[in-house]
Design an enzyme around this catalytic site. Structure first.
Site, PDB file in Angstrom:
ATOM      1  CE  LYS A   8      -4.309   1.560   2.150  1.00 12.15           C
ATOM      2  NZ  LYS A   8      -5.108   1.710   0.936  1.00 12.15           N
TER       3      LYS A   8
HETATM    4  N1  PMP Z   1      -7.936  -2.008  -2.970  1.00 10.48           N
HETATM    5  C1  PMP Z   1      -7.418  -0.777  -2.916  1.00 10.48           C
HETATM    6  C2  PMP Z   1      -6.656  -0.280  -4.085  1.00 10.48           C
HETATM    7  C3  PMP Z   1      -7.584   0.022  -1.776  1.00 10.48           C
HETATM    8  O1  PMP Z   1      -7.048   1.242  -1.707  1.00 10.48           O
HETATM    9  C4  PMP Z   1      -8.348  -0.478  -0.681  1.00 10.48           C
HETATM   10  C5  PMP Z   1      -8.575   0.382   0.530  1.00 10.48           C
HETATM   11  N2  PMP Z   1      -7.520   0.275   1.448  1.00 10.48           N
HETATM   12  C6  PMP Z   1      -8.869  -1.773  -0.795  1.00 10.48           C
HETATM   13  C7  PMP Z   1      -8.644  -2.509  -1.949  1.00 10.48           C
HETATM   14  C8  PMP Z   1      -9.655  -2.382   0.318  1.00 10.48           C
HETATM   15  O2  PMP Z   1      -8.772  -2.723   1.367  1.00 10.48           O
HETATM   16  P1  PMP Z   1      -9.232  -2.703   2.884  1.00 10.48           P
HETATM   17  O3  PMP Z   1     -10.380  -3.633   3.001  1.00 10.48           O
HETATM   18  O4  PMP Z   1      -8.041  -3.152   3.641  1.00 10.48           O
HETATM   19  O5  PMP Z   1      -9.636  -1.296   3.186  1.00 10.48           O
END
Ligand code: PMP
Length: 290
Positions: free
Chosen positions: A150
């Site tokens: 991320k």
């Molecule tokens: N994909 C992307 C590209 C994201 O930015 C997010 C948000 N963090 C998610 C999926 C969903 O991840 P999470 O459930 O950990 O928020």
């Protein structure tokens, strides 16, 4: 008292929370982040988010000064100090201050933790379902930027994709990988229900391994659904019985239209509604507080 922001060990008022113009996050998008949800003062899946952040920093070779457990405590303390009821925690880490690409110019990471209110989808979208369009911006291949990290820089693609979705008034933009397989939405993971089975792309499709995604997989399996991680294409999306997205901000949200194709009956499906309900029960009961 106004909101306080954690900056490298200090709590400062939000107006004074400033980062150097030499910060590598600002100069090059060189860093990682997390967005975490707070429900009724309890932080949802905090350990999982901190673990993912530490994993991102390990891959990017950004050393963090303290162990993960101490960041968990810092977040809990800040949520308490800022009296966050329902809201959001944003953790941003950059490589630190330094001019020039060479990471050795940065001596220590910049760590910022802030809390805020969350911009949510309107309730009608949960009731009626979301319209999604496929965008032309692809998720970057892992050979260039690993989508499982991320990282700040990677999100330029997601912002480009969001601009495309906004231009046509869609609720979300669906991104493919460079091979044409469905990857994820700009800020959410995607699930389909097809012939009684729940499918979602595997992490190597070029997705972020969402924490809501794994929570929903676990929930679905505990309710007896068959969940399989598999590559699929837009054909599978257009012909699915149901579709939904998952994410920290969106939670579980139904998708009823993709690229002008009606999904299933054009209303949120039974499996989706069941999982939305189960997810709400979980967020009402689970989480960590100081
Ligand atoms: N994909 C992307 C590209 C994201 O930015 C997010 C948000 N963090 C998610 C999926 C969903 O991840 P999470 O459930 O950990 O928020």
């Amino acid at each position: 008292m106004g909101q306080l922001v954690y900056m490298n060990g200090n709590l400062v008022p939000v107006e004074d929370a400033k980062v150097s113009v030499y910060d590598h996050g600002f100069l090059y998008g060189d860093g990682a982040f997390e967005g975490i949800r707070v429900y009724g003062g309890r932080v949802f899946k905090l350990k999982e988010h901190i673990d993912r952040l530490y994993m991102s920093c390990r891959v990017l070779m950004i050393p963090l000064p303290d162990p993960a457990e101490s960041m968990v405590q810092t977040v809990l303390d800040l949520v308490k100090t800022n009296d966050v009821g329902d809201g959001y925690v944003r953790i941003t880490v950059s490589r630190g201050v330094g001019l020039g690409l060479d990471p050795r110019v940065c001596k220590s990471a910049t760590i910022v933790i802030m809390t805020d209110k969350l911009a949510l989808y309107p309730p009608e979208m949960y009731k009626n379902g979301l319209e999604v369009v496929t965008v032309s911006t692809r998720v970057p291949p892992a050979q260039s930027i690993e989508p499982r990290v991320k990282s700040l820089g990677k999100y330029l693609c997601n912002i480009q994709a969001k601009i495309e979705a906004n231009r046509v008034g869609a609720g979300e933009g669906l991104m493919l990988n460079v091979e044409g397989y469905v990857a994820e939405a700009t800020g959410d993971n995607i699930f389909l229900i097809k012939s009684g089975e729940i499918i979602t792309p595997p992490p190597y499709a070029g997705i972020l391994a969402g924490i809501t995604r794994s929570t929903v997989i676990e929930l679905a399996r505990s309710k007896g659904y068959n969940v399989r991680e598999t590559m699929f294409t837009l054909f599978d999306v257009y012909t699915a019985d149901e579709c939904f997205l998952t994410g920290t901000a969106a939670e579980v949200i139904p998708v009823v239209r993709v690229d002008a194709r009606i999904i299933g009956n054009g209303i949120p499906g039974q499996v989706t509604l069941d999982l939305m309900c189960a997810f709400h029960d979980l967020t009402n009961g689970v989480g960590t507080s100081a």
